[in-house]
Design a protein around this motif. Sequence first.
Motif, PDB file in Angstrom:
ATOM      1  N   LEU A   1      51.085  47.383   3.435  1.00  0.00           N
ATOM      2  CA  LEU A   1      51.005  48.828   3.171  1.00  0.00           C
ATOM      3  C   LEU A   1      50.221  49.086   1.882  1.00  0.00           C
ATOM      4  O   LEU A   1      49.462  50.053   1.792  1.00  0.00           O
ATOM      5  CB  LEU A   1      52.406  49.435   3.075  1.00  0.00           C
ATOM      6  N   LEU A   2      50.392  48.167   0.901  1.00  0.00           N
ATOM      7  CA  LEU A   2      49.665  48.314  -0.367  1.00  0.00           C
ATOM      8  C   LEU A   2      48.151  48.196  -0.136  1.00  0.00           C
ATOM      9  O   LEU A   2      47.362  48.986  -0.670  1.00  0.00           O
ATOM     10  CB  LEU A   2      50.142  47.249  -1.357  1.00  0.00           C
ATOM     11  N   ILE A   3      47.766  47.212   0.688  1.00  0.00           N
ATOM     12  CA  ILE A   3      46.332  47.040   0.982  1.00  0.00           C
ATOM     13  C   ILE A   3      45.771  48.331   1.588  1.00  0.00           C
ATOM     14  O   ILE A   3      44.708  48.818   1.197  1.00  0.00           O
ATOM     15  CB  ILE A   3      46.097  45.842   1.942  1.00  0.00           C
ATOM     16  N   PHE A   4      46.534  48.896   2.544  1.00  0.00           N
ATOM     17  CA  PHE A   4      46.062  50.123   3.186  1.00  0.00           C
ATOM     18  C   PHE A   4      46.042  51.298   2.202  1.00  0.00           C
ATOM     19  O   PHE A   4      45.161  52.145   2.271  1.00  0.00           O
ATOM     20  CB  PHE A   4      46.922  50.453   4.412  1.00  0.00           C
ATOM     21  N   THR A   5      47.021  51.311   1.296  1.00  0.00           N
ATOM     22  CA  THR A   5      47.052  52.398   0.312  1.00  0.00           C
ATOM     23  C   THR A   5      45.822  52.298  -0.605  1.00  0.00           C
ATOM     24  O   THR A   5      45.155  53.302  -0.868  1.00  0.00           O
ATOM     25  CB  THR A   5      48.349  52.319  -0.529  1.00  0.00           C
ATOM     26  N   VAL A   6      45.526  51.062  -1.063  1.00  0.00           N
ATOM     27  CA  VAL A   6      44.350  50.874  -1.926  1.00  0.00           C
ATOM     28  C   VAL A   6      43.090  51.256  -1.153  1.00  0.00           C
ATOM     29  O   VAL A   6      42.205  51.951  -1.680  1.00  0.00           O
ATOM     30  CB  VAL A   6      44.278  49.412  -2.444  1.00  0.00           C
ATOM     31  N   LEU A   7      43.030  50.833   0.112  1.00  0.00           N
ATOM     32  CA  LEU A   7      41.864  51.168   0.943  1.00  0.00           C
ATOM     33  C   LEU A   7      41.728  52.688   1.083  1.00  0.00           C
ATOM     34  O   LEU A   7      40.622  53.236   1.017  1.00  0.00           O
ATOM     35  CB  LEU A   7      42.004  50.513   2.325  1.00  0.00           C
ATOM     36  N   PHE A   8      42.884  53.344   1.243  1.00  0.00           N
ATOM     37  CA  PHE A   8      42.893  54.805   1.387  1.00  0.00           C
ATOM     38  C   PHE A   8      42.283  55.470   0.139  1.00  0.00           C
ATOM     39  O   PHE A   8      41.397  56.314   0.243  1.00  0.00           O
ATOM     40  CB  PHE A   8      44.336  55.275   1.615  1.00  0.00           C
ATOM     41  N   PHE A   9      42.751  55.037  -1.049  1.00  0.00           N
ATOM     42  CA  PHE A   9      42.237  55.647  -2.284  1.00  0.00           C
ATOM     43  C   PHE A   9      40.772  55.272  -2.514  1.00  0.00           C
ATOM     44  O   PHE A   9      39.955  56.098  -2.907  1.00  0.00           O
ATOM     45  CB  PHE A   9      43.101  55.238  -3.487  1.00  0.00           C
ATOM     46  N   ASN A  10      40.459  54.005  -2.244  1.00  0.00           N
ATOM     47  CA  ASN A  10      39.082  53.538  -2.404  1.00  0.00           C
ATOM     48  C   ASN A  10      38.137  54.337  -1.498  1.00  0.00           C
ATOM     49  O   ASN A  10      37.111  54.871  -1.948  1.00  0.00           O
ATOM     50  CB  ASN A  10      39.054  52.039  -2.079  1.00  0.00           C
ATOM     51  N   MET A  11      38.540  54.463  -0.247  1.00  0.00           N
ATOM     52  CA  MET A  11      37.694  55.187   0.703  1.00  0.00           C
ATOM     53  C   MET A  11      37.631  56.665   0.334  1.00  0.00           C
ATOM     54  O   MET A  11      36.584  57.313   0.469  1.00  0.00           O
ATOM     55  CB  MET A  11      38.261  55.008   2.106  1.00  0.00           C
ATOM     56  N   GLY A  12      38.753  57.189  -0.148  1.00  0.00           N
ATOM     57  CA  GLY A  12      38.801  58.589  -0.549  1.00  0.00           C
ATOM     58  C   GLY A  12      37.827  58.874  -1.677  1.00  0.00           C
ATOM     59  O   GLY A  12      37.056  59.832  -1.612  1.00  0.00           O
ATOM     60  N   ILE A  13      37.841  58.010  -2.701  1.00  0.00           N
ATOM     61  CA  ILE A  13      36.954  58.224  -3.859  1.00  0.00           C
ATOM     62  C   ILE A  13      35.493  58.086  -3.421  1.00  0.00           C
ATOM     63  O   ILE A  13      34.640  58.916  -3.766  1.00  0.00           O
ATOM     64  CB  ILE A  13      37.293  57.228  -4.989  1.00  0.00           C
ATOM     65  N   ILE A  14      35.223  57.044  -2.638  1.00  0.00           N
ATOM     66  CA  ILE A  14      33.833  56.832  -2.178  1.00  0.00           C
ATOM     67  C   ILE A  14      33.369  58.022  -1.337  1.00  0.00           C
ATOM     68  O   ILE A  14      32.258  58.529  -1.487  1.00  0.00           O
ATOM     69  CB  ILE A  14      33.717  55.513  -1.395  1.00  0.00           C
ATOM     70  N   THR A  15      34.251  58.483  -0.459  1.00  0.00           N
ATOM     71  CA  THR A  15      33.862  59.585   0.427  1.00  0.00           C
ATOM     72  C   THR A  15      33.648  60.874  -0.367  1.00  0.00           C
ATOM     73  O   THR A  15      32.767  61.662  -0.047  1.00  0.00           O
ATOM     74  CB  THR A  15      34.929  59.778   1.524  1.00  0.00           C
ATOM     75  N   TRP A  16      34.456  61.060  -1.402  1.00  0.00           N
ATOM     76  CA  TRP A  16      34.287  62.251  -2.244  1.00  0.00           C
ATOM     77  C   TRP A  16      32.881  62.254  -2.842  1.00  0.00           C
ATOM     78  O   TRP A  16      32.179  63.270  -2.801  1.00  0.00           O
ATOM     79  CB  TRP A  16      35.362  62.264  -3.339  1.00  0.00           C
ATOM     80  N   GLY A  17      32.463  61.095  -3.336  1.00  0.00           N
ATOM     81  CA  GLY A  17      31.107  60.969  -3.878  1.00  0.00           C
ATOM     82  C   GLY A  17      30.063  61.179  -2.790  1.00  0.00           C
ATOM     83  O   GLY A  17      29.037  61.835  -2.999  1.00  0.00           O
ATOM     84  N   LEU A  18      30.373  60.634  -1.616  1.00  0.00           N
ATOM     85  CA  LEU A  18      29.448  60.748  -0.480  1.00  0.00           C
ATOM     86  C   LEU A  18      29.266  62.209  -0.078  1.00  0.00           C
ATOM     87  O   LEU A  18      28.152  62.652   0.234  1.00  0.00           O
ATOM     88  CB  LEU A  18      30.014  59.927   0.692  1.00  0.00           C
ATOM     89  N   ILE A  19      30.374  62.956  -0.101  1.00  0.00           N
ATOM     90  CA  ILE A  19      30.290  64.381   0.272  1.00  0.00           C
ATOM     91  C   ILE A  19      29.349  65.099  -0.699  1.00  0.00           C
ATOM     92  O   ILE A  19      28.473  65.859  -0.280  1.00  0.00           O
ATOM     93  CB  ILE A  19      31.694  65.045   0.259  1.00  0.00           C
ATOM     94  N   GLY A  20      29.508  64.814  -2.001  1.00  0.00           N
ATOM     95  CA  GLY A  20      28.659  65.452  -3.011  1.00  0.00           C
ATOM     96  C   GLY A  20      27.192  65.126  -2.772  1.00  0.00           C
ATOM     97  O   GLY A  20      26.341  66.021  -2.760  1.00  0.00           O
ATOM     98  N   ARG A  21      26.928  63.843  -2.537  1.00  0.00           N
ATOM     99  CA  ARG A  21      25.526  63.440  -2.336  1.00  0.00           C
ATOM    100  C   ARG A  21      24.960  64.062  -1.062  1.00  0.00           C
ATOM    101  O   ARG A  21      23.824  64.514  -1.025  1.00  0.00           O
ATOM    102  CB  ARG A  21      25.431  61.905  -2.262  1.00  0.00           C
ATOM    103  N   THR A  22      25.785  64.086  -0.016  1.00  0.00           N
ATOM    104  CA  THR A  22      25.291  64.638   1.251  1.00  0.00           C
ATOM    105  C   THR A  22      25.025  66.136   1.114  1.00  0.00           C
ATOM    106  O   THR A  22      24.051  66.648   1.672  1.00  0.00           O
ATOM    107  CB  THR A  22      26.311  64.382   2.382  1.00  0.00           C
ATOM    108  N   ARG A  23      25.884  66.820   0.362  1.00  0.00           N
ATOM    109  CA  ARG A  23      25.666  68.258   0.162  1.00  0.00           C
ATOM    110  C   ARG A  23      24.353  68.506  -0.573  1.00  0.00           C
ATOM    111  O   ARG A  23      23.595  69.404  -0.232  1.00  0.00           O
ATOM    112  CB  ARG A  23      26.827  68.867  -0.623  1.00  0.00           C
ATOM    113  N   ARG A  24      24.102  67.661  -1.569  1.00  0.00           N
ATOM    114  CA  ARG A  24      22.835  67.828  -2.306  1.00  0.00           C
ATOM    115  C   ARG A  24      21.653  67.533  -1.382  1.00  0.00           C
ATOM    116  O   ARG A  24      20.660  68.247  -1.387  1.00  0.00           O
ATOM    117  CB  ARG A  24      22.817  66.894  -3.523  1.00  0.00           C
TER     118      ARG A  24
END
Lengths: 438, 275
Positions: free
Chosen positions: A74-97
């Motif tokens: 569950l910890l691995i998935f939680t870390v993956l969740f936050f990791n993917m969340g942060i990366i995707t947040w950045g991705l959303i910003g870049r894609t919007r630009r």
Amino acid sequence: MNHLAKFINLLKSLKLSLALLIIIIPIIAAGNLIPQKGRVSPAEIFEWQGRYPSLSRLVSFTGFDHVYTTWWFLLIFTVLFFNMGIITWGLIGRTRRKAKGLHRFSGEASAYYSLGNFSYKKEAVNSFEKILNQRRYNIIKVGGEVYARKGWFGIWGGTILHVGLIIILFGAVISGLTRFNGYTEIGVGQGFDEKKESYLQSSYGVLFPDHKDGIHVFLEKVEEKDIGGMEAILSTITITDSGRHALTKTIRMNEPLSYKGMKLYQSRYNGPALLFSVYGPDGRFNAGYVNLQTLKGGKARAYFTFPGAPLQAMAEYTPGSEFIDLEVRKKKALVYHGPMRVEATLDLDDWRLTLLSISRWSGIIVVYDWAVPIIFFGFWLSIAGVAIMGFFDPREIWAKTVERDGEKFIEMLGWGRWKNMFLDEYNEMMSGVLEWRT
Amino acid sequence: MENLAVLQRIMLWVTIWVYFISWLGFVFGIIFGKERLLPWAIRLSIAGIIIHGIWIIMRWVETGHGPYINLYDVASSNGIIAMIIFLLALWKYPKLKALGLLFLPLVFLLMGFGALSTRKPVGLSPILDSSWLVVHVMTAKLAFGSYLVSGVLAVSYLLKYREHEGGILKWFPVNPVNEELNRKFVTLGFLNHTVMLVSGSIWANVAFGSYWSWDPIETWSLISWIIYGIFFHLITIHGWKGRRMAWLSIVALISIAFALFGVPLLFKGSHNLFL
């Protein structure tokens, strides 16, 4: 750099996502190779432990005997969740630009390829624009610059896919914390109150809000029907809520019943059910169902203790038959062995046993899972993301007129998600323009 | 019905032989330089698909259900979908025709492997009575066919790289195009793979209230999906191409083949009902 900054940098790195995904693969594969608690029978686990005693100790110590529910999984998935969340947040910003265009200014310039640098002739520019139009590029002119885009919606594909995956992970966490899953077997004419004690097997999320009071599930009828060559089990269920009839529905596989967030599913298990009554020496009366398990060859059998009596029994039943084969023991001594018909009575010492009916039982699964719509929304977003990635091939060309040593040049930059295809297309287009070079 | 069973079995072997002869056309056309045989090899492949289609109808009539229950049916139906995808790819990208040399043996060997397994009709589970079945099964086959084309492209890339584009390898697609087509077929496979996983999950939730149960095929299918996900990240963000990309494509294809054909033979799970 302090430790927190290092940790945050690690958490938002793509290398961490790849490492986690690579770690997850052997772990979930191990869950298939090692017998898992609650997924295979205890006998199978015991046999495996006997075969690999040292390994099984290690497996038990590390939690590999219930991989999918260990804290570290569950910890691995939680870390993956936050990791993917942060990366995707950045991705959303870049894609919007990127979506706004002009993204050579958005830190993406390094992704551009220099496409050409040829001396200017007005006809060359016109010809190039014409070719871009023919190839269905969307042309945007800003001052002396020309932008041409195609398949631009495709830049959203990866972002939408990642948002979908995060929603799935989020839903899975909510589901894991709040889900209830119970299994019980009930005979025709029998019912159960929808609460923890009624289930033969159940699993709870730690945040599962308690069962609702007053819900009673009653089995009216069980049938086996041939539907398109498939032997389907149909159970007619009545739900009463606080003593009042709420609904009646016939459920079967793929057709569950829903009531106030609760879902009732038909399991693949059913079989004959025997209803016995027992009169004791003190005049006390007990009655109860005995559910027989179907064996290979069609016969059904059960080992049980008569309700309220010190009598152990084995009953065997052949579907279609009018009687059962009954073996009764008292303190291991055989006191009766023979057939027994419906409504027949058997007097054993001070006990009177009556077989009231032979009916059927049905295995019912009850599930509460509020996160399913979230997960399914994530599913659809993921599909949409991959589809957009597949159907739209984003590419952009930027042409700008510059003057050097009194001569006009066109400088061209380009960007395409798939560089080679983009360059192939660009070269084809340029062959039509070449004649206009000075 | 007995006659139909015999006839369908004959038809299946006829299909396998037609594909084999078609492959010989590619062999003579490319290895022995008899180029005029190549169009005939393609025509024979099309004929094979037509016979294969007739076989599917006959098998459907014989068993009363689509070809998705046992290995006999699954291997063969995956074969026809793979062939259709391959021929559509040839139609769109004629440069790929030399890949018939590598692609056809995979198809007829797969079908032969299936044809030698049990073909006894089995009792159908009521879980199959769902409209999700068509989506789930069809996308699984489309994903397999697309990944197979991408895998063959990757093999041709590696062969060409090793031989420095000489000899018969001049027939294979040039490298940048090869890579892009590989990526396109992986994307097509990945889309179908995603829909297959999602439809299976929704179906399982409707059938028995569990959208994910770590069933072996489910798990291995997810593993291969993750491998293809890693493939995409490595080629788009880390710029993997060339040999590394080709090897990754082959490893991912092996994971798919294992999920489809190895897992049902090695592990017990809900999908064993069907395979």
